[in-house]
Structure formats: C-alpha cells, structure tokens
Write a protein that holds these residues in place. Structure first.
Motif, PDB file in Angstrom:
ATOM      1  N   TYR A  49     -14.407   1.842   4.343  1.00 55.41           N
ATOM      2  CA  TYR A  49     -13.549   1.278   5.384  1.00 55.41           C
ATOM      3  C   TYR A  49     -12.083   1.580   5.043  1.00 55.41           C
ATOM      4  CZ  TYR A  49     -11.445  -2.304   8.380  1.00 55.41           C
ATOM      5  OH  TYR A  49     -10.690  -2.966   9.312  1.00 55.41           O
ATOM      6  N   THR A  50     -11.309   1.995   6.033  1.00 53.32           N
ATOM      7  CA  THR A  50      -9.894   2.255   5.807  1.00 53.32           C
ATOM      8  C   THR A  50      -9.151   0.926   5.823  1.00 53.32           C
ATOM      9  OG1 THR A  50     -10.073   4.414   6.857  1.00 53.32           O
ATOM     10  CG2 THR A  50      -7.874   3.504   6.580  1.00 53.32           C
ATOM     11  N   ILE A  51      -8.735   0.471   4.642  1.00 57.57           N
ATOM     12  CA  ILE A  51      -8.099  -0.839   4.510  1.00 57.57           C
ATOM     13  C   ILE A  51      -6.647  -0.767   4.957  1.00 57.57           C
ATOM     14  CG2 ILE A  51      -7.471  -2.652   2.870  1.00 57.57           C
ATOM     15  CD1 ILE A  51      -9.924  -1.707   1.199  1.00 57.57           C
ATOM     16  N   THR A  80       1.962  15.367  -1.534  1.00 62.15           N
ATOM     17  CA  THR A  80       3.184  14.570  -1.453  1.00 62.15           C
ATOM     18  C   THR A  80       3.724  14.465  -0.034  1.00 62.15           C
ATOM     19  OG1 THR A  80       4.406  16.549  -2.059  1.00 62.15           O
ATOM     20  CG2 THR A  80       3.939  14.978  -3.807  1.00 62.15           C
ATOM     21  N   THR A  81       3.307  15.376   0.848  1.00 59.44           N
ATOM     22  CA  THR A  81       3.808  15.315   2.219  1.00 59.44           C
ATOM     23  C   THR A  81       2.826  14.606   3.148  1.00 59.44           C
ATOM     24  OG1 THR A  81       2.800  17.410   2.863  1.00 59.44           O
ATOM     25  CG2 THR A  81       5.000  17.497   1.881  1.00 59.44           C
ATOM     26  N   LYS A  82       1.645  14.287   2.640  1.00 60.49           N
ATOM     27  CA  LYS A  82       0.613  13.702   3.510  1.00 60.49           C
ATOM     28  C   LYS A  82       0.650  12.191   3.478  1.00 60.49           C
ATOM     29  CE  LYS A  82      -2.650  17.530   3.075  1.00 60.49           C
ATOM     30  NZ  LYS A  82      -3.998  17.910   2.630  1.00 60.49           N
ATOM     31  N   ASP A  83       0.124  11.587   4.537  1.00 63.19           N
ATOM     32  CA  ASP A  83      -0.037  10.146   4.563  1.00 63.19           C
ATOM     33  C   ASP A  83      -1.186   9.756   3.626  1.00 63.19           C
ATOM     34  OD1 ASP A  83       1.939  10.078   6.410  1.00 63.19           O
ATOM     35  OD2 ASP A  83       0.636   9.701   8.126  1.00 63.19           O
ATOM     36  N   VAL A  84      -1.126   8.528   3.122  1.00 65.74           N
ATOM     37  CA  VAL A  84      -2.128   8.056   2.173  1.00 65.74           C
ATOM     38  C   VAL A  84      -3.000   7.004   2.850  1.00 65.74           C
ATOM     39  CG1 VAL A  84      -2.507   7.029  -0.089  1.00 65.74           C
ATOM     40  CG2 VAL A  84      -0.499   8.446   0.295  1.00 65.74           C
ATOM     41  N   LEU A  85      -4.318   7.243   2.803  1.00 65.59           N
ATOM     42  CA  LEU A  85      -5.261   6.257   3.313  1.00 65.59           C
ATOM     43  C   LEU A  85      -5.845   5.492   2.137  1.00 65.59           C
ATOM     44  CD1 LEU A  85      -7.240   8.399   5.905  1.00 65.59           C
ATOM     45  CD2 LEU A  85      -5.355   6.852   6.355  1.00 65.59           C
ATOM     46  N   HIS A  86      -5.799   4.156   2.214  1.00 64.03           N
ATOM     47  CA  HIS A  86      -6.425   3.317   1.199  1.00 64.03           C
ATOM     48  C   HIS A  86      -7.795   2.915   1.721  1.00 64.03           C
ATOM     49  CE1 HIS A  86      -2.952   2.576  -1.525  1.00 64.03           C
ATOM     50  NE2 HIS A  86      -2.278   2.946  -0.450  1.00 64.03           N
ATOM     51  N   PHE A 103       0.853  -1.178   0.000  1.00 65.88           N
ATOM     52  CA  PHE A 103       0.000   0.000   0.000  1.00 65.88           C
ATOM     53  C   PHE A 103       0.891   1.229   0.000  1.00 65.88           C
ATOM     54  CE2 PHE A 103      -2.714  -3.271   1.843  1.00 65.88           C
ATOM     55  CZ  PHE A 103      -3.850  -3.111   1.075  1.00 65.88           C
ATOM     56  N   GLU A 104       1.000   1.858  -1.154  1.00 69.52           N
ATOM     57  CA  GLU A 104       1.822   3.058  -1.231  1.00 69.52           C
ATOM     58  C   GLU A 104       0.972   4.190  -1.794  1.00 69.52           C
ATOM     59  OE1 GLU A 104       5.445   1.900  -3.170  1.00 69.52           O
ATOM     60  OE2 GLU A 104       6.090   0.754  -1.434  1.00 69.52           O
ATOM     61  N   ILE A 129     -10.780  -2.123  -5.667  1.00 68.36           N
ATOM     62  CA  ILE A 129      -9.569  -1.320  -5.856  1.00 68.36           C
ATOM     63  C   ILE A 129      -9.679  -0.137  -4.911  1.00 68.36           C
ATOM     64  CG2 ILE A 129      -8.252   0.076  -7.478  1.00 68.36           C
ATOM     65  CD1 ILE A 129      -9.203  -1.783  -9.689  1.00 68.36           C
ATOM     66  N   THR A 130      -8.653   0.073  -4.141  1.00 67.17           N
ATOM     67  CA  THR A 130      -8.726   1.097  -3.108  1.00 67.17           C
ATOM     68  C   THR A 130      -8.800   2.492  -3.714  1.00 67.17           C
ATOM     69  OG1 THR A 130      -6.322   1.227  -2.950  1.00 67.17           O
ATOM     70  CG2 THR A 130      -7.429  -0.312  -1.473  1.00 67.17           C
ATOM     71  N   VAL A 131      -9.488   3.385  -3.011  1.00 66.89           N
ATOM     72  CA  VAL A 131      -9.447   4.800  -3.366  1.00 66.89           C
ATOM     73  C   VAL A 131      -8.551   5.491  -2.351  1.00 66.89           C
ATOM     74  CG1 VAL A 131     -11.675   4.900  -4.518  1.00 66.89           C
ATOM     75  CG2 VAL A 131     -11.556   5.224  -2.059  1.00 66.89           C
ATOM     76  N   LEU A 132      -7.878   6.535  -2.800  1.00 67.62           N
ATOM     77  CA  LEU A 132      -6.883   7.183  -1.955  1.00 67.62           C
ATOM     78  C   LEU A 132      -7.453   8.437  -1.305  1.00 67.62           C
ATOM     79  CD1 LEU A 132      -3.759   6.933  -4.282  1.00 67.62           C
ATOM     80  CD2 LEU A 132      -4.579   5.292  -2.598  1.00 67.62           C
ATOM     81  N   GLU A 133      -7.131   8.601  -0.041  1.00 70.28           N
ATOM     82  CA  GLU A 133      -7.412   9.872   0.627  1.00 70.28           C
ATOM     83  C   GLU A 133      -6.125  10.297   1.316  1.00 70.28           C
ATOM     84  OE1 GLU A 133     -10.768  10.089   3.199  1.00 70.28           O
ATOM     85  OE2 GLU A 133     -12.120   9.305   1.679  1.00 70.28           O
ATOM     86  N   TYR A 134      -5.972  11.595   1.445  1.00 68.77           N
ATOM     87  CA  TYR A 134      -4.732  12.118   2.005  1.00 68.77           C
ATOM     88  C   TYR A 134      -5.014  12.754   3.355  1.00 68.77           C
ATOM     89  CZ  TYR A 134      -2.946  11.265  -2.628  1.00 68.77           C
ATOM     90  OH  TYR A 134      -2.571  10.656  -3.793  1.00 68.77           O
TER      91      TYR A 134
END
Ligand SMILES: [Zn+2]
Length: 107
Positions: free
Chosen positions: A99-101, A86-92, A33-34, A50-55
């Motif tokens: 649901y945050t996978i 680019t500086t934030k963490d990525v939530l899948h 998970f990147e 397929i995961t969606v990204l949130e920052y």
C-alpha cells in the motif's frame, strides 16, 4: 466513630455515539515522509512497519528534462533526469501489502 463505606470507582457508561478515534486509518501528522524509510503505521493493513521506498518520475524529472532540452543539449541528455533517483518523487510503501502510505514530491 463513623465507618466509611468503601467507594468503588464507578465508570460512566460508554457513550455509543462517539466514534472510535483509534480505528481511523491515518498516518500521524508528525511523520515526515522524505527520502529515507520511516517507521509508521500502514493505512492499508494497519500494522506498524518501516516504509520501503520506490521512485517514480515526477514534476522535477519533467522540469529538468525540459530545461536540458531547451538548453540545446543533444536529445538523449534530456532523458537523464528520468534515470536519476534524486530527481524522482519518492513513494513510501508498506513492505507487506504494498500500500502506498505516502508520497514525497520533489516539486
Ligand atoms: Zn500494509
């Protein structure tokens, strides 16, 4: 000439004490998970998706904020890291049940 009796494949009786491994909600350890969406199984609703990204603001955002602030830039500049993906963490997240996978921490 001996006649062979046909053998049936006799299945051993199922052992009731063993837990069903398939039903455990776990993401596969191979999944990385990147910063890109990845196909995986949702731990929340159990579907393949397929995961969606949130920052989300994470440790890297705060660290850069302090570095900028300590470097003597004007006050507003230290908030720039909070605006950059680019500086934030990525939530899948699961697109269906939200649901945050997984979470990809930059630091
Ligand atoms: Zn889901």
């Amino acid at each position: 000439m001996a006649t062979r009796t046909p053998r049936r494949n006799i299945q051993p009786p199922p052992e009731g004490d063993q837990p069903a491994i398939e039903n455990q909600p776990q993401t596969s350890p191979q999944t990385q998970f990147e910063e890109v969406s990845v196909p995986t199984k949702c731990s929340g609703c159990g579907i393949d998706t397929i995961t969606v990204l949130e920052y989300e603001i994470g440790n890297l955002s705060w660290t850069l904020c302090f570095i900028v602030a300590l470097s003597g830039f004007c006050l507003g500049c230290c908030f720039v890291p909070f605006c950059l993906k680019t500086t934030k963490d990525v939530l899948h997240k699961c697109p269906d049940c939200k649901y945050t996978i997984a979470r990809f921490n930059k630091m």
